[in-house]
Scaffold this motif. Structure first.
Motif, PDB file in Angstrom:
ATOM      1  N   ARG A  40       0.770  -1.205   0.002  1.00 22.35           N
ATOM      2  CA  ARG A  40      -0.011   0.013   0.031  1.00 22.35           C
ATOM      3  C   ARG A  40       1.074   1.386  -0.243  1.00 22.35           C
ATOM      4  NH1 ARG A  40      -2.228   3.757  -1.153  1.00 22.35           N
ATOM      5  NH2 ARG A  40      -4.073   4.689  -0.226  1.00 22.35           N
ATOM      6  N   ARG A  41       1.910   1.248   0.770  1.00 21.19           N
ATOM      7  CA  ARG A  41       2.713   2.417   0.772  1.00 21.19           C
ATOM      8  C   ARG A  41       3.456   2.650  -0.606  1.00 21.19           C
ATOM      9  NH1 ARG A  41       3.869   0.564   6.180  1.00 21.19           N
ATOM     10  NH2 ARG A  41       5.814  -0.741   5.208  1.00 21.19           N
ATOM     11  N   ALA A  91       3.065   5.460  -7.039  1.00 24.24           N
ATOM     12  CA  ALA A  91       2.561   4.744  -8.656  1.00 24.24           C
ATOM     13  C   ALA A  91       2.336   6.039  -9.624  1.00 24.24           C
ATOM     14  CB  ALA A  91       1.386   4.148  -8.385  1.00 24.24           C
ATOM     15  N   GLY A  92       1.611   6.950  -9.237  1.00 23.85           N
ATOM     16  CA  GLY A  92       1.412   8.372 -10.033  1.00 23.85           C
ATOM     17  C   GLY A  92       2.875   9.184 -10.144  1.00 23.85           C
ATOM     18  N   THR A  93       3.763   8.948  -9.744  1.00 28.60           N
ATOM     19  CA  THR A  93       5.045   9.662  -9.682  1.00 28.60           C
ATOM     20  C   THR A  93       5.438   9.885 -11.265  1.00 28.60           C
ATOM     21  OG1 THR A  93       6.111   8.902  -7.946  1.00 28.60           O
ATOM     22  CG2 THR A  93       7.405   9.949  -9.254  1.00 28.60           C
ATOM     23  N   ASP A 108      -4.508   6.006 -18.516  1.00 23.79           N
ATOM     24  CA  ASP A 108      -4.345   6.197 -16.954  1.00 23.79           C
ATOM     25  C   ASP A 108      -3.839   4.836 -16.392  1.00 23.79           C
ATOM     26  OD1 ASP A 108      -3.963   7.568 -14.707  1.00 23.79           O
ATOM     27  OD2 ASP A 108      -6.146   7.586 -14.023  1.00 23.79           O
ATOM     28  N   MET A 109      -2.801   4.383 -16.815  1.00 24.78           N
ATOM     29  CA  MET A 109      -2.204   3.184 -16.149  1.00 24.78           C
ATOM     30  C   MET A 109      -1.981   3.138 -14.527  1.00 24.78           C
ATOM     31  SD  MET A 109       1.019   1.075 -17.499  1.00 24.78           S
ATOM     32  CE  MET A 109       1.568  -0.258 -16.667  1.00 24.78           C
ATOM     33  N   ALA A 110      -1.272   4.525 -14.197  1.00 17.68           N
ATOM     34  CA  ALA A 110      -0.956   4.750 -12.870  1.00 17.68           C
ATOM     35  C   ALA A 110      -2.224   4.530 -12.053  1.00 17.68           C
ATOM     36  CB  ALA A 110      -0.120   5.938 -12.791  1.00 17.68           C
ATOM     37  N   GLY A 111      -3.124   5.331 -12.480  1.00 19.97           N
ATOM     38  CA  GLY A 111      -4.492   5.260 -11.781  1.00 19.97           C
ATOM     39  C   GLY A 111      -5.103   3.894 -11.747  1.00 19.97           C
TER      40      GLY A 111
END
Length: 219
Positions: free
Chosen positions: A117-118, A123-125, A177-180
């Motif tokens: 989770r952390r 992920a969205g960096t 939006d892969m990171a999303g």
């Protein structure tokens, strides 16, 4: 005793070969339709041909490779028409797995999920490599399946998630939006760690449905 030790070592090498080859196939590092060369795989993994052969037997059962008489062994093609069949299975079993993980996760399972989770928070960096994101996605799914403590459910979902990820890899350049999509796992993990089975099941189903919709929009 020496024979038993040798057998255990071979099993360990076969498992290591299986996991490494499996993930190369899943991430399309071995391209769909590419020939499978046992000797080259063994050399790249630092193992003999026997562990590789054992690994390939399992991978054929999992639909990641296929063997043709007198032609050889090849990575299976990625067929978009399989998406509906794979999603049909996952839409039923992913919510079940999430709910069971919420009910059965041990302290170790919850710690592992909390660590993931952390990691999801980054992920969205901007500039985050798509391969890293897909590996993270696989890690999260596999950690949830492990937390069900149902080996049959775990094995089934690992196989289907692998097949879904191959489709995802094929269209990754077209996904907006892969990171999303990867970050969606955050609330799911929180529900599992909190022991909220109903919320975990609902979020898991929504995630699978969103994945199928995103792929279809990218086609």
């Amino acid at each position: 005793m020496q024979q038993v030790a040798t057998q255990l070592e071979e099993l360990s090498l076969a498992e290591r070969a299986y996991r490494a080859i499996r993930d190369r196939l899943v991430m399309l590092e071995i391209r769909p339709g590419a020939p499978i060369n046992e000797e080259q795989l063994g050399q790249s993994l630092g193992v003999g041909r026997t562990p590789v052969r054992e690994a390939l037997k399992r991978l054929q059962y999992e639909r990641l490779i296929t063997t043709y008489p007198r032609r050889g062994t090849f990575a299976t093609e990625v067929n978009i028409t399989d998406l509906a069949h794979i999603s049909e299975v996952r839409q039923e079993l992913e919510p079940l797995a999430a709910a069971q993980a919420a009910r059965r996760a041990t302290a170790t399972d919850r710690a592992d999920l909390t660590a993931l989770r952390r990691e999801l928070e980054t992920a969205g960096t901007p500039g985050r490599d798509s391969g890293e994101l897909m590996h993270l996605d696989l890690q999260v799914h596999r950690a949830i399946y492990t937390a069900t403590h149902n080996p049959y459910l775990e094995d089934t979902l690992v196989r289907h998630d692998n097949l879904a990820t191959r489709i995802w890899c094929l269209f990754v350049d077209r996904l907006a939006d892969m990171a999303g999509h990867v970050e969606e796992h955050g609330p799911l993990i929180e529900a599992i760690v909190a022991g909220d089975a109903d919320t975990a099941a609902r979020l898991a189903r929504s995630h699978v449905e969103g994945f199928e919709q995103a792929i279809r929009e990218a086609i």
